[in-house]
Design a protein around this motif. Sequence first.
Motif, PDB file in Angstrom:
ATOM      1  N   VAL A 197      -9.779  -1.226  -8.712  1.00 45.58           N
ATOM      2  CA  VAL A 197     -10.313   0.066  -9.130  1.00 45.58           C
ATOM      3  C   VAL A 197      -9.238   0.861  -9.863  1.00 45.58           C
ATOM      4  O   VAL A 197      -8.047   0.548  -9.781  1.00 45.58           O
ATOM      5  CB  VAL A 197     -10.851   0.878  -7.934  1.00 45.58           C
ATOM      6  N   SER A 198      -9.666   1.893 -10.565  1.00 45.54           N
ATOM      7  CA  SER A 198      -8.748   2.652 -11.420  1.00 45.54           C
ATOM      8  C   SER A 198      -8.169   3.885 -10.740  1.00 45.54           C
ATOM      9  O   SER A 198      -7.383   4.615 -11.350  1.00 45.54           O
ATOM     10  CB  SER A 198      -9.473   3.082 -12.705  1.00 45.54           C
ATOM     11  N   VAL A 199      -8.545   4.131  -9.480  1.00 42.14           N
ATOM     12  CA  VAL A 199      -8.018   5.296  -8.760  1.00 42.14           C
ATOM     13  C   VAL A 199      -7.187   4.816  -7.572  1.00 42.14           C
ATOM     14  O   VAL A 199      -7.345   3.681  -7.111  1.00 42.14           O
ATOM     15  CB  VAL A 199      -9.157   6.226  -8.270  1.00 42.14           C
ATOM     16  N   PRO A 200      -6.285   5.647  -7.065  1.00 42.92           N
ATOM     17  CA  PRO A 200      -5.476   5.244  -5.915  1.00 42.92           C
ATOM     18  C   PRO A 200      -6.337   4.980  -4.683  1.00 42.92           C
ATOM     19  O   PRO A 200      -7.281   5.712  -4.406  1.00 42.92           O
ATOM     20  CB  PRO A 200      -4.555   6.449  -5.687  1.00 42.92           C
ATOM     21  N   VAL A 201      -5.995   3.931  -3.953  1.00 49.77           N
ATOM     22  CA  VAL A 201      -6.610   3.618  -2.674  1.00 49.77           C
ATOM     23  C   VAL A 201      -5.506   3.700  -1.623  1.00 49.77           C
ATOM     24  O   VAL A 201      -4.498   2.995  -1.716  1.00 49.77           O
ATOM     25  CB  VAL A 201      -7.254   2.216  -2.670  1.00 49.77           C
ATOM     26  N   LEU A 202      -5.694   4.564  -0.628  1.00 53.48           N
ATOM     27  CA  LEU A 202      -4.649   4.815   0.362  1.00 53.48           C
ATOM     28  C   LEU A 202      -5.065   4.320   1.746  1.00 53.48           C
ATOM     29  O   LEU A 202      -6.224   4.445   2.131  1.00 53.48           O
ATOM     30  CB  LEU A 202      -4.355   6.316   0.457  1.00 53.48           C
ATOM     31  N   SER A 203      -4.104   3.764   2.468  1.00 56.59           N
ATOM     32  CA  SER A 203      -4.295   3.465   3.882  1.00 56.59           C
ATOM     33  C   SER A 203      -3.130   4.063   4.650  1.00 56.59           C
ATOM     34  O   SER A 203      -2.086   4.380   4.071  1.00 56.59           O
ATOM     35  CB  SER A 203      -4.405   1.956   4.128  1.00 56.59           C
ATOM     36  N   SER A 204      -3.288   4.196   5.948  1.00 58.76           N
ATOM     37  CA  SER A 204      -2.357   5.015   6.719  1.00 58.76           C
ATOM     38  C   SER A 204      -1.083   4.338   7.215  1.00 58.76           C
ATOM     39  O   SER A 204      -0.036   5.005   7.278  1.00 58.76           O
ATOM     40  CB  SER A 204      -3.090   5.624   7.915  1.00 58.76           C
ATOM     41  N   PRO A 205      -1.075   3.067   7.609  1.00 59.74           N
ATOM     42  CA  PRO A 205       0.106   2.543   8.300  1.00 59.74           C
ATOM     43  C   PRO A 205       1.419   2.645   7.537  1.00 59.74           C
ATOM     44  O   PRO A 205       2.424   3.123   8.076  1.00 59.74           O
ATOM     45  CB  PRO A 205      -0.270   1.076   8.562  1.00 59.74           C
ATOM     46  N   SER A 206       1.451   2.211   6.280  1.00 59.30           N
ATOM     47  CA  SER A 206       2.715   2.217   5.543  1.00 59.30           C
ATOM     48  C   SER A 206       3.191   3.640   5.266  1.00 59.30           C
ATOM     49  O   SER A 206       4.401   3.927   5.377  1.00 59.30           O
ATOM     50  CB  SER A 206       2.569   1.441   4.231  1.00 59.30           C
ATOM     51  N   LEU A 207       2.280   4.544   4.938  1.00 62.97           N
ATOM     52  CA  LEU A 207       2.670   5.931   4.691  1.00 62.97           C
ATOM     53  C   LEU A 207       3.167   6.592   5.969  1.00 62.97           C
ATOM     54  O   LEU A 207       4.131   7.373   5.955  1.00 62.97           O
ATOM     55  CB  LEU A 207       1.489   6.718   4.110  1.00 62.97           C
ATOM     56  N   ALA A 208       2.526   6.275   7.092  1.00 59.27           N
ATOM     57  CA  ALA A 208       2.977   6.824   8.377  1.00 59.27           C
ATOM     58  C   ALA A 208       4.366   6.301   8.732  1.00 59.27           C
ATOM     59  O   ALA A 208       5.215   7.044   9.236  1.00 59.27           O
ATOM     60  CB  ALA A 208       1.983   6.467   9.477  1.00 59.27           C
ATOM     61  N   MET A 209       4.600   5.037   8.461  1.00 57.25           N
ATOM     62  CA  MET A 209       5.906   4.465   8.774  1.00 57.25           C
ATOM     63  C   MET A 209       7.001   5.018   7.864  1.00 57.25           C
ATOM     64  O   MET A 209       8.157   5.152   8.290  1.00 57.25           O
ATOM     65  CB  MET A 209       5.847   2.951   8.680  1.00 57.25           C
ATOM     66  N   GLU A 210       6.662   5.356   6.637  1.00 60.48           N
ATOM     67  CA  GLU A 210       7.635   6.043   5.774  1.00 60.48           C
ATOM     68  C   GLU A 210       8.050   7.367   6.407  1.00 60.48           C
ATOM     69  O   GLU A 210       9.235   7.717   6.430  1.00 60.48           O
ATOM     70  CB  GLU A 210       7.025   6.300   4.393  1.00 60.48           C
ATOM     71  N   ALA A 211       7.060   8.086   6.933  1.00 61.00           N
ATOM     72  CA  ALA A 211       7.349   9.377   7.573  1.00 61.00           C
ATOM     73  C   ALA A 211       8.188   9.187   8.828  1.00 61.00           C
ATOM     74  O   ALA A 211       9.118   9.957   9.081  1.00 61.00           O
ATOM     75  CB  ALA A 211       6.034  10.085   7.911  1.00 61.00           C
ATOM     76  N   ILE A 212       7.875   8.162   9.606  1.00 59.87           N
ATOM     77  CA  ILE A 212       8.651   7.876  10.816  1.00 59.87           C
ATOM     78  C   ILE A 212      10.084   7.507  10.453  1.00 59.87           C
ATOM     79  O   ILE A 212      11.049   7.975  11.065  1.00 59.87           O
ATOM     80  CB  ILE A 212       7.990   6.749  11.632  1.00 59.87           C
ATOM     81  N   ALA A 213      10.249   6.671   9.438  1.00 61.10           N
ATOM     82  CA  ALA A 213      11.591   6.255   9.010  1.00 61.10           C
ATOM     83  C   ALA A 213      12.427   7.451   8.581  1.00 61.10           C
ATOM     84  O   ALA A 213      13.626   7.523   8.891  1.00 61.10           O
ATOM     85  CB  ALA A 213      11.482   5.239   7.872  1.00 61.10           C
TER      86      ALA A 213
END
Length: 218
Positions: A197-213
């Motif tokens: 698809v041409s729009v961003p598709v987001l899921s939570s685990p990797s973004l949450a782990m960036e915040a935790i890191a």
Amino acid sequence: MSTVCFFHTGSVLCEPFDELAAEYIPEGDYFHLVDESVIDELLSVGELTPSITRRICTQLSLAEQAGADVVLDTCSSTSPAVDTARQLVDVPIVKIDDPMAERAVELGDRIAVVATAESTLGPSTELVERKAEATGESASVESTLVDEAFEARLDGDTDRHDRLVSERVVGLAEETDVVILAQASMSHLESDLSDRVSVPVLSSPSLAMEAIANRVTE
């Protein structure tokens, strides 16, 4: 470095978060805390009752007592209970979909939230709306429940689950600026859908782990 507790309502998430921890906090200490009865009761009664909220708060308090310096609640359905727990627990508690909701608001005004479990859809949608309001952004949030996919996953038919979710996301992408996969159980579809698809598709685990890191290395 800080110690992280991953609080799960399903033991199936322990292994994926072991892999994420190895990637994002390779030198960090962490442990898992699991209470599957929480999601079982939540799905049974259909709403986050005061009794369930108290149990979640107890578990998050136990995480602090066990030595956690930061807790990641990996269940989107329990998100509203975290707001209560934050008043009772002295260590930071990160909702798994907090960073994802913040990123979605940054990326566009028309946001689609896709879930397969009804218990997740409401909390995830409300979270995105609150994030938009907090930043002063004007966002239109469309909620979509793919309950057939949830049933397929319970039956062990992951191929049908993936097909149903993917079909819905592809259709929504034509009318939105960004699509959110509201449950960690759909995160494995993020890469493929992002290519389709041409729009961003987001899921939570990797973004949450960036915040935790970022928290544990401060």
